[in-house]
Motif scaffolding. Structure first.
Motif, PDB file in Angstrom:
ATOM      1  N   LEU A  48       0.820  -1.190  -0.189  1.00 24.80           N
ATOM      2  CA  LEU A  48      -0.103   0.070   0.145  1.00 24.80           C
ATOM      3  C   LEU A  48       0.780   1.188  -0.046  1.00 24.80           C
ATOM      4  O   LEU A  48       0.457   2.359  -0.506  1.00 24.80           O
ATOM      5  CB  LEU A  48      -0.899   0.060   1.349  1.00 24.80           C
ATOM      6  N   ASP A  49       2.107   1.061   0.350  1.00 25.08           N
ATOM      7  CA  ASP A  49       3.037   2.134   0.432  1.00 25.08           C
ATOM      8  C   ASP A  49       3.146   2.819  -1.025  1.00 25.08           C
ATOM      9  O   ASP A  49       3.295   3.944  -1.193  1.00 25.08           O
ATOM     10  CB  ASP A  49       4.330   1.990   1.210  1.00 25.08           C
ATOM     11  N   GLN A  50       3.408   1.677  -1.625  1.00 24.38           N
ATOM     12  CA  GLN A  50       3.553   2.285  -3.311  1.00 24.38           C
ATOM     13  C   GLN A  50       2.386   2.171  -4.213  1.00 24.38           C
ATOM     14  O   GLN A  50       2.523   2.948  -4.919  1.00 24.38           O
ATOM     15  CB  GLN A  50       4.569   0.692  -3.698  1.00 24.38           C
ATOM     16  N   MET A  51       1.175   1.593  -3.595  1.00 25.62           N
ATOM     17  CA  MET A  51      -0.086   1.942  -4.245  1.00 25.62           C
ATOM     18  C   MET A  51      -0.925   2.243  -3.422  1.00 25.62           C
ATOM     19  O   MET A  51      -1.978   1.727  -3.094  1.00 25.62           O
ATOM     20  CB  MET A  51      -0.279   0.500  -5.177  1.00 25.62           C
ATOM     21  N   PRO A  52      -0.935   3.632  -2.962  1.00 26.08           N
ATOM     22  CA  PRO A  52      -1.971   3.913  -1.957  1.00 26.08           C
ATOM     23  C   PRO A  52      -3.386   4.167  -2.400  1.00 26.08           C
ATOM     24  O   PRO A  52      -4.214   4.503  -1.507  1.00 26.08           O
ATOM     25  CB  PRO A  52      -1.269   5.363  -1.608  1.00 26.08           C
ATOM     26  N   PHE A  53      -3.686   4.330  -3.588  1.00 27.76           N
ATOM     27  CA  PHE A  53      -4.975   4.806  -3.984  1.00 27.76           C
ATOM     28  C   PHE A  53      -5.976   3.383  -4.109  1.00 27.76           C
ATOM     29  O   PHE A  53      -6.376   3.043  -4.897  1.00 27.76           O
ATOM     30  CB  PHE A  53      -4.945   5.409  -5.383  1.00 27.76           C
ATOM     31  N   ASP A  54      -5.876   2.633  -3.109  1.00 27.63           N
ATOM     32  CA  ASP A  54      -6.578   1.354  -2.764  1.00 27.63           C
ATOM     33  C   ASP A  54      -7.422   1.794  -1.676  1.00 27.63           C
ATOM     34  O   ASP A  54      -7.031   1.581  -0.454  1.00 27.63           O
ATOM     35  CB  ASP A  54      -5.752   0.184  -2.633  1.00 27.63           C
ATOM     36  N   GLU A  55      -8.694   2.087  -1.849  1.00 25.21           N
ATOM     37  CA  GLU A  55      -9.668   2.433  -0.741  1.00 25.21           C
ATOM     38  C   GLU A  55      -9.945   1.304   0.244  1.00 25.21           C
ATOM     39  O   GLU A  55      -9.739   1.693   1.471  1.00 25.21           O
ATOM     40  CB  GLU A  55     -10.992   2.833  -1.455  1.00 25.21           C
ATOM     41  N   HIS A  56      -9.862   0.164  -0.178  1.00 27.70           N
ATOM     42  CA  HIS A  56     -10.021  -1.058   0.734  1.00 27.70           C
ATOM     43  C   HIS A  56      -8.877  -1.266   1.671  1.00 27.70           C
ATOM     44  O   HIS A  56      -8.897  -1.328   2.768  1.00 27.70           O
ATOM     45  CB  HIS A  56     -10.460  -2.281   0.098  1.00 27.70           C
TER      46      HIS A  56
ATOM     47  N   PHE B 261     -11.210   7.983 -11.935  1.00 24.70           N
ATOM     48  CA  PHE B 261     -10.845   6.625 -11.173  1.00 24.70           C
ATOM     49  C   PHE B 261     -11.632   6.016  -9.880  1.00 24.70           C
ATOM     50  O   PHE B 261     -12.236   7.230  -9.353  1.00 24.70           O
ATOM     51  CB  PHE B 261      -9.275   6.863 -10.767  1.00 24.70           C
ATOM     52  N   ASN B 262     -11.914   4.931  -9.607  1.00 22.53           N
ATOM     53  CA  ASN B 262     -12.701   4.473  -8.369  1.00 22.53           C
ATOM     54  C   ASN B 262     -13.842   4.888  -8.343  1.00 22.53           C
ATOM     55  O   ASN B 262     -14.705   4.613  -9.220  1.00 22.53           O
ATOM     56  CB  ASN B 262     -11.665   4.960  -7.282  1.00 22.53           C
TER      57      ASN B 262
ATOM     58  N   GLY C 104     -11.023   0.656 -17.910  1.00 17.59           N
ATOM     59  CA  GLY C 104      -9.688   0.342 -17.509  1.00 17.59           C
ATOM     60  C   GLY C 104      -9.574   0.549 -15.875  1.00 17.59           C
ATOM     61  O   GLY C 104     -10.629   1.057 -15.108  1.00 17.59           O
ATOM     62  N   TYR C 105      -8.356   0.147 -15.475  1.00 11.89           N
ATOM     63  CA  TYR C 105      -8.068   0.112 -13.973  1.00 11.89           C
ATOM     64  C   TYR C 105      -7.464   1.550 -13.539  1.00 11.89           C
ATOM     65  O   TYR C 105      -7.790   2.305 -12.877  1.00 11.89           O
ATOM     66  CB  TYR C 105      -7.339  -0.843 -13.531  1.00 11.89           C
ATOM     67  N   SER C 106      -6.232   1.690 -14.199  1.00 10.29           N
ATOM     68  CA  SER C 106      -5.412   2.828 -13.919  1.00 10.29           C
ATOM     69  C   SER C 106      -5.663   4.053 -14.902  1.00 10.29           C
ATOM     70  O   SER C 106      -5.555   5.064 -14.586  1.00 10.29           O
ATOM     71  CB  SER C 106      -3.882   2.377 -13.809  1.00 10.29           C
ATOM     72  N   ASP C 107      -5.965   3.611 -16.098  1.00 15.75           N
ATOM     73  CA  ASP C 107      -6.386   4.581 -17.055  1.00 15.75           C
ATOM     74  C   ASP C 107      -6.943   5.889 -16.801  1.00 15.75           C
ATOM     75  O   ASP C 107      -6.972   6.815 -16.932  1.00 15.75           O
ATOM     76  CB  ASP C 107      -6.955   4.011 -18.441  1.00 15.75           C
TER      77      ASP C 107
END
Length: 751
Positions: free
Chosen positions: A315-323, A520-521, A579-582
């Motif tokens: 999560l430190d590297q990919m912090p945009f994960d709401e869960h 996103f999200n 898409g996911y990151s797009d």
């Protein structure tokens, strides 16, 4: 809320692939992958918090350590620290002044990142977070209940002032608990037979998750409420009920339908309630029962810790994960309340507590917005009250004093002011705000603006949270309430709001968005879109409704640009939302904002990137003529191929159109707006549009102004005349462009 179960996949696959985006990137600390951590602080920005948090994207070599170098405002003032994470939060405030920083992998590497600068000044609020070892010692030395504020007496010893402030809350909570004793049956794993291990959400899995969430949350609340009431009153009726509900939660298997694998956002709330129950009833639970509750909580916490700690904390590297972010907070809470009783709790605590405080929240910058929208922001308040309050009380570190939290509240003041009928932007934006949550947040922040918001929200906050905050409420220590200003711009999420008079219940309110988070999200394809209301009446709206995440309605209409007051082309084609990151790349940005002119406020958004190459330019300028209570909206668009461009508008009531002038009128009971092309019907026509069936019990109407032919470029110039007063409008050509006058106020429209 969404229950899109991608966390395990993200942790296992996307961290590795995301690092690859950095491999050949010039400044490795700034990843080209949009969901990676961003280098902060930067851009010579004044920092809301002192000390600021430092972060950067991981180096492609995945070093064991990083060397961070911070150069201060004085000559020769250089601080060097070595850390094993891609973030660093100093424990002490820093001297005011201008700084620069850079970072390199540890060891012998000389691969320094590009230096970045920031400013600390007198408006940078001090918020210091001690080292984990200090925090752990403070928590373990605190008598139980750790989550009960110091000096909170039993009800029979309350002062007259405390009775006046809290007595009604206690009575309401007691009545609710007693009613639930008989109305809510026990929960058990047998109620939920469907295995939901698929990464795809279906109607059936969503229905089961909804059922689990509904009933488990009732039982969780019953345990926490009954335990708190027993602690405050000594009435053993509530002790019996708390034990009954705690035993029910502890009987749910950590590997069953409420497990991390099957329902990733439910397992730790269960663990947190069990840990709270143990904390409040510690001396009243026999050793066997206490162990059973803690063992269940520990099994759930272990599952989450094992996931979040992989790859040195993905999560430190990919912090945009709401869960992931939500689970990090609950893990910190479970660790806080179980320190000294669960051996692994110290490991969980050191991993999660300071990390979570630093993490809150990655849906904005330090000024405290929430890119997913105010509905999801409201959900975040709910979860935050459940997590921050006991964490703050137990540790002595007040999360509500974090500068981000104060900015978070400010967003709600402007985008869900008192009397708001719907939320602003994102999923569930059509739902009615539950302002009790906003009132609860305001009650914990002692500022004049928070007091204004608190006093102007009707109703009381949830008694369960109110009875766990110190007395008196922090906001009630402020002497004078002061309404905030009438306009705001939140840079990091790309939102702006214009109110005629925010303190007036009959205010005109326009909300504008051009967000770097794109769709996103839980965000939508609504860059450069706006909504408009007058008092309690919605006039121009976003349409569709949030039935469930990834539903046909959600993906086919609700998130699409054609359902918003925004620009589309060729029959409703709009911004990229797939898409996911797009969607983070296909975004918008506010490129102009001003409130310095006494005659008007101004905002300009750029949504070009959101169209994923279909357009070469898409700018929307918006002026609010405050004295005339009117808006001018100007869109300029260019494209590499010719298109029929469209200017969409949507309303909750019928739209009537004057065929001669092209003016569209929306009348909602006692409020109205007239939308008029300037000049009348210039190269465009109006047509009604059919949309999907609206949410039951509501109505929606759709229309579009579209150009009469395909073009490489186009302009729409529109007047939003609130109240349909029909001010005089003139357009005059000038040497540099045009001059537009509305009701005596003139602006320049450059070419």
């Amino acid at each position: 809320m969404s229950f899109n179960k991608l966390s395990l996949i993200r942790g296992a696959l996307l961290v590795t692939s995301a690092l690859a985006w950095n491999a050949c990137y010039a400044d490795w600390a700034q990843s080209s992958y949009p969901l990676n951590a961003r280098p902060l602080p930067a851009n010579s920005e004044q920092q809301a918090q002192n000390p600021p948090a430092f972060s950067w994207s991981r180096h492609s070599t995945l070093p064991a350590t990083y060397v961070l170098e911070i150069t201060g405002p004085l000559a020769g003032q250089v601080t060097t620290v070595t850390v094993d994470k891609n973030w660093y939060l100093p424990t002490k405030a820093m001297a005011l002044g201008s700084y620069s920083w850079r970072v390199r992998p540890g060891g012998t590497s000389t691969d320094w990142s590009t230096p970045r600068t920031f400013i600390l000044n007198s408006s940078s609020a001090v918020f210091e977070v001690p080292d984990s070892s200090v925090l752990r010692t403070n928590i373990i030395n605190r008598a139980r209940p750790r989550a009960m504020p110091n000096g909170m007496p039993i009800r029979s010893s309350w002062s007259a002032g405390m009775v006046a402030e809290r007595g009604n809350a206690l009575t309401r909570l007691q009545n609710a608990v007693l009613a639930t004793v008989t109305s809510e049956p026990p929960v058990s794993d047998s109620l939920w037979p469907l295995v939901t291990s698929s990464t795809l959400v279906t109607a059936d899995t969503n229905a089961q998750w909804t059922n689990i969430r509904t009933h488990v949350n009732i039982v969780r609340r019953q345990l926490e409420s009954a335990a708190l009431i027993y602690r405050l009153t000594g009435d053993r009726t509530y002790l019996t009920e708390a034990i009954t509900r705690g035993d029910q939660l502890a009987s749910l298997s950590p590997s069953g339908p409420t497990s991390y694998a099957q329902f990733d956002t439910m397992t730790l709330p269960i663990a947190a309630s069990l840990a709270k129950g143990v904390d409040f009833l510690y001396a009243d639970l026999d050793a066997t029962r206490r162990a059973a509750w803690l063992n269940n909580a520990a099994a759930r916490a272990t599952d989450v810790y094992n996931d979040l700690s992989r790859q040195n904390g993905w999560l430190d590297q990919m912090p945009f994960d709401e869960h992931g972010g939500s689970n990090l907070g609950y893990l910190a809470l479970v660790a806080t309340l179980s320190l000294g009783d669960v051996p692994a709790a110290a490991t969980w605590f050191d991993f999660s507590f300071r990390n979570y405080i630093n993490y809150v929240f990655h849906w904005s910058g330090a000024e405290g917005g929430y890119a997913n929208g105010t509905a999801y922001g409201q959900y975040a308040i709910d979860a935050s009250l459940q997590v921050w309050q006991p964490m703050s009380t137990a540790s002595g570190l007040n999360m509500f004093n974090k500068p981000w939290t104060m900015g978070f509240l400010k967003m709600f003041m402007y985008f869900t002011p008192p009397g708001s009928q719907v939320h602003a932007f994102g999923d569930s934006n059509e739902s009615k705000p539950d302002l009790r949550f906003m009132k609860a947040l305001a009650s914990r922040i002692p500022t004049p603006q928070a007091l204004w918001y608190y006093k102007n929200i009707t109703g009381d906050e949830d008694p369960l949270t109110q009875l766990q905050i110190q007395y008196p409420l922090p906001v009630l220590t402020v002497a004078t309430a002061v309404a905030p200003s009438n306009s705001i711009y939140i840079p990091s999420i790309g939102w702006a709001a214009f109110h005629s008079n925010i303190a007036d219940p009959l205010r005109t309110s326009l909300y504008f968005k051009a967000s770097p988070y794109g769709s996103f999200n839980h965000s939508h394809g609504d860059q450069n879109a706006f909504t408009l209301s007058k008092g309690a009446r919605r006039l121009l709206i976003g349409t569709g409704w949030y039935d469930w995440y990834n539903s046909p309605m959600w993906s086919g209409w609700y998130r699409q640009t054609k359902s918003k007051n925004a620009l589309t082309y060729d029959g409703g084609l709009g911004q990229n939302t797939t898409g996911y990151s797009d969607p983070m790349l296909f975004n918008g940005q506010i490129v102009g904002y001003s409130t310095t002119n006494s005659n008007y406020d101004y905002v300009e958004g750029d949504a070009t990137a959101a169209f994923a190459g279909a357009l070469t330019s898409n700018r929307r300028q918006l002026w609010y003529f405050r004295a005339q209570d009117a808006f001018v909206v100007r869109d300029k668009v260019t494209a590499p191929a010719a298109h029929v461009f469209e200017w969409n508008l949507h309303a909750p009531v019928p739209i009537t159109v004057n065929a001669a002038t092209g003016e569209a009128q929306v009348v909602n009971v006692d409020q109205s707006v007239c939308v008029r092309p300037i000049p009348n019907n210039s190269g465009q026509t109006y047509a009604a549009v059919t949309g999907p069936a609206p949410q039951p019990g509501t109505t929606e109407y759709h229309g579009v102004y579209k150009k009469t032919s395909s073009q490489l470029s186009a302009e729409f110039l529109m007047l939003l005349d609130v109240g349909c007063k029909h001010p005089t409008v003139t357009v005059v050509n000038t040497a540099s462009g045009r001059s537009l006058t509305v009701g005596g106020v003139t602006i320049s429209l450059p070419q």
